[in-house]
Design an enzyme around this catalytic site. Structure first.
Site, PDB file in Angstrom:
ATOM      1  N   LEU B 222     -14.694 -18.678   1.837  1.00 15.63           N
ATOM      2  CA  LEU B 222     -15.396 -19.346   0.741  1.00 15.63           C
ATOM      3  C   LEU B 222     -14.455 -19.800  -0.379  1.00 15.63           C
ATOM      4  O   LEU B 222     -13.680 -18.998  -0.895  1.00 15.63           O
ATOM      5  CB  LEU B 222     -16.452 -18.381   0.164  1.00 15.63           C
ATOM      6  CG  LEU B 222     -17.384 -18.981  -0.873  1.00 15.63           C
ATOM      7  CD1 LEU B 222     -18.303 -20.011  -0.254  1.00 15.63           C
ATOM      8  CD2 LEU B 222     -18.204 -17.890  -1.560  1.00 15.63           C
ATOM      9  N   ASP B 223     -14.568 -21.056  -0.758  1.00 17.20           N
ATOM     10  CA  ASP B 223     -13.767 -21.632  -1.848  1.00 17.20           C
ATOM     11  C   ASP B 223     -12.269 -21.551  -1.592  1.00 17.20           C
ATOM     12  O   ASP B 223     -11.473 -21.595  -2.537  1.00 17.20           O
ATOM     13  CB  ASP B 223     -14.095 -20.955  -3.200  1.00 17.20           C
ATOM     14  CG  ASP B 223     -15.562 -21.112  -3.587  1.00 17.20           C
ATOM     15  OD1 ASP B 223     -16.215 -22.009  -3.044  1.00 17.20           O
ATOM     16  OD2 ASP B 223     -16.043 -20.317  -4.407  1.00 17.20           O
ATOM     17  N   GLU B 224     -11.877 -21.430  -0.345  1.00 22.06           N
ATOM     18  CA  GLU B 224     -10.458 -21.303  -0.013  1.00 22.06           C
ATOM     19  C   GLU B 224      -9.976 -22.426   0.895  1.00 22.06           C
ATOM     20  O   GLU B 224      -8.828 -22.420   1.331  1.00 22.06           O
ATOM     21  CB  GLU B 224     -10.178 -19.949   0.668  1.00 22.06           C
ATOM     22  CG  GLU B 224     -10.350 -18.734  -0.218  1.00 22.06           C
ATOM     23  CD  GLU B 224      -9.194 -18.563  -1.208  1.00 22.06           C
ATOM     24  OE1 GLU B 224      -8.222 -19.335  -1.140  1.00 22.06           O
ATOM     25  OE2 GLU B 224      -9.289 -17.674  -2.055  1.00 22.06           O
TER      26      GLU B 224
END
Lengths: 278, 278, 278, 278
Positions: B222-224
């Site tokens: 996530l968000d990476e």
């Protein structure tokens, strides 16, 4: 003869603050040139900065303003004719130092540089050529002794502000605490991203498209102090970490010099872990 | 009659790649209008994007380029006359959706919007007024079933790209994996700062002076995912979190539409956990 | 032992250029590290810049590339190991000069500063402290004689680029013509706004909300030469003209150093009255 | 029950203004939430904007403030609960219009859109779908008659602000004069560069590296009115004029919506041919 003063104060937000203060300065014939007030809805604090042209001297005006002290948490009256005394700390990279000295010399920063402290001897020649005292405080003396000397120099030089201009040493909690609100650091990343060491390399590894720098007050909590100013520059995939370092130098110098100028113009208020810049 | 193609390829960096490819396209009478190549010194990968004006058709040219396949890890030849088929996912906030639709309608985005998926019914009226199919996939059906329907719609609509335009659901690892390189998300912060929920409120609490938004490929982490584009806007102490949300909307829409356009123009390459945009 | 070369060329846009050139460099074992090509649809010119890692020397490679000359209007092969020789001209304001010297010293600009020319003696001390020759060419000698001496210094010093780093003299047409493509000026406005003298004061009078600076090639037409780079900074109503001058200094130094770096990296092509930067 | 008011005033700069005004509002129990004052050293005018939380109503407070009128050139007290009535004028390009409507609908602009005027019928469907009246005023009626109808609509709709959101007609001097301070235009260039028609094409021809947009008050002098806000975006040599038009649309919409918001928040003061934004 008139004086240019800055009146700053902080108070609990309630009706009547400005009505208590402004008649006192008006009664002395002071003219307000610019002013900004901000009430923080979250903390309930009211911040004010006023530039005054005053026909009366500092003592006279101070005595009068003291009459409104019931309304104020803290306040001060600064004479803009006094240039803030600034001590600069640096390690091996001189770009922020050179920028601050140059801006001071051409009249762009209302400060007096009282000296330069460094854990290396690298920048001595440059500093001394500009006629400034250079204090080499090697870490080999031990951190405690080194910081003690650093603090003595701050005291003896009468420095009102200490600027960490890429000073690559982590300060002890005690040192940080003693300089609370009087020490600005430049961090070479867009905080809170990339705290700690080698932030440009961290940024390169993460593949960000924009890099930045952050000027903040030093606190015991590393890279967590109240942020004063930030700026950024666009980068592409083709910019390797070393080039980011180079690009970042310009942002660092620019951001740091703005933070120093604002401090010297008495614009910055701490507001918990944030700043209000008026 | 000529064709406008984009030839993209990736290869291990070694001498002779361009010399192997360019004679093949030249032999067909293709004119190179623009090209950019980038060799990543860290991964040893070589990336190339070429805009070609071709007198021969897609099949003919493809067959010829295949002759250089020994040099190439992967490659494709895209016809710019084909507008990329895009499926948009949204929750309750419509600013990115409205912006994408408007830009598509006025010819600023070379895409065809094949539909809109949402876990809410909020944007139905707007979407249908623009003549686009609206698929309401409520989470109350259970995450697994909901994602299964979402995947069917992607498949049935022939979507080449799925755009999460403020779709406030965390995707399962499996879903993310299946859309690898074909799904772009807009995150409402300047990543890697402020991952997760309510990033503007995080930013307000930290007291940053600049806020931003990030378009990235969706990955299981996530968000990476690999960052495609970012942009920022300056804010002051006086900007409360809700105003940051408002200011942020413009940055989000702008950043996302650039990422979508670049994808539709076949400019974006994944390079490990980063992107190369040519 | 390998060499890092930049191959640049310009040609009439037609099929086969890259196919003619790239096999010649590949045949010598050259690896293309980065390349960008741009075909201007308006002028029909094709521009290319390639970074090569070459196992063969300059002469060998040049001889081979000459084999493609039928395709090329002009071309050159630059050795990145050679630092471009730069002569700086300055009047009384030293901010751009100091910035260029500092960046050169810390390895951020791939140039060799061969000297500084000035119509004043103001910056002598600074320049000589950095170990650079200072040439004071007062205007009292008459413009013609002064320019003649200036040209001799360019010639004798072997300067490949002359940088007007706030040199406040209007050059004669003849002087400008002789330095065509080899002389970069920094103008302290966001051209084409505010040509001529005192641009910050013009900007203040007009009440603009953003100020800027422009680096451009010098031509006989004052402030009309091909623009290489520009940048801007936001200002408010409260910024008086003198503060604009101060803010502008940072933009000027930053913009000018980028233009000089791009020139030293052989990235800039003149394209009529515009530039292509690859 | 409290009221949120904005008190604005302009006065000749002399001591005692704030001391005359602030006790009057304090006596009514008003709390100052934020305030900014600016004394222009050139014109000798003093500008002030204050956000007040007032326990008394508009009439009561107004009557009291009137007691300080000797100090004030002009002043007004605005109720933030009243949304400013805005009439939008548009021609064929809808990007600014769509942006303003969307921002109003999601609560980001404190305005009420009272209608849309256009010299074309292009945007009718969009406008009416949003439930707003559309007034088609073709130029074929003659300029004088057309402007007369335009003025009637302004009057009848009670519009406090007219926004030219890419309205591609030059207004008559009389029309401009009658809307003095109540009419904002968006110009698609970074004024004062590229006045008049086709500014992006002018910008492309000149080869600038940054393009912009400007929101300004409409005056009889075309493209010369006081500038309210500007913004810019970087472009390269590869951006053709049509792409500049596309890139520019985002800047235009963003700049215009900021100017409209500031107007609706009563932040903008005319100061000769400039603006003060507090």
């Amino acid at each position: 003869m008139t004086h240019n003063f800055v009146l700053r104060f902080r108070s609990p937000d309630r009706p009547g603050i400005m009505a208590a203060v402004t008649p006192l300065v008006a009664a002395q014939g002071c003219d307000i040139r610019a002013a900004e007030v901000y009430g923080d809805p979250e903390t309930g604090h009211f911040f004010c900065r006023m530039e005054l042209v005053s026909p009366v001297d500092h003592e006279t005006l101070s005595t009068k303003i003291a009459g409104a002290e019931d309304y104020l948490l803290d306040w001060d009256l600064k004479d803009l004719a006094h240039k803030q005394r600034v001590l600069i700390a640096v390690s091996k990279f001189g770009h922020c130092l050179v920028d601050l000295i140059h801006k001071q010399e051409i009249g762009q920063l209302p400060i007096e540089i009282v000296g330069v402290v460094s854990n290396h001897d690298t920048m001595r020649k440059t500093v001394e050529w500009h006629g400034l005292p250079y204090h080499h405080l090697p870490m080999s003396d031990g951190k405690e002794a080194q910081e003690a000397r650093f603090l003595s120099i701050i005291e003896e030089s009468g420095a009102e502000l200490t600027v960490l201009a890429r000073y690559m040493q982590i300060l002890s909690d005690d040192f940080s605490a003693r300089l609370d609100g009087r020490c600005i650091n430049i961090h070479h990343s867009f905080l809170p991203s990339f705290k700690g060491a080698k932030p440009y390399h961290q940024a390169h590894t993460r593949g960000v498209k924009i890099i930045g720098a952050t000027a903040h007050f030093v606190t015991a909590d590393l890279d967590e102090g109240p942020i004063i100013e930030q700026d950024v520059r666009r980068v592409s995939h083709a910019v390797v970490a070393d080039e980011m370092v180079a690009i970042g130098r310009e942002i660092e110098a620019s951001v740091l010099s703005r933070a120093v100028r604002w401090h010297a113009e008495h614009r910055i208020f701490q507001n918990g872990n944030k700043t209000v810049v008026l």
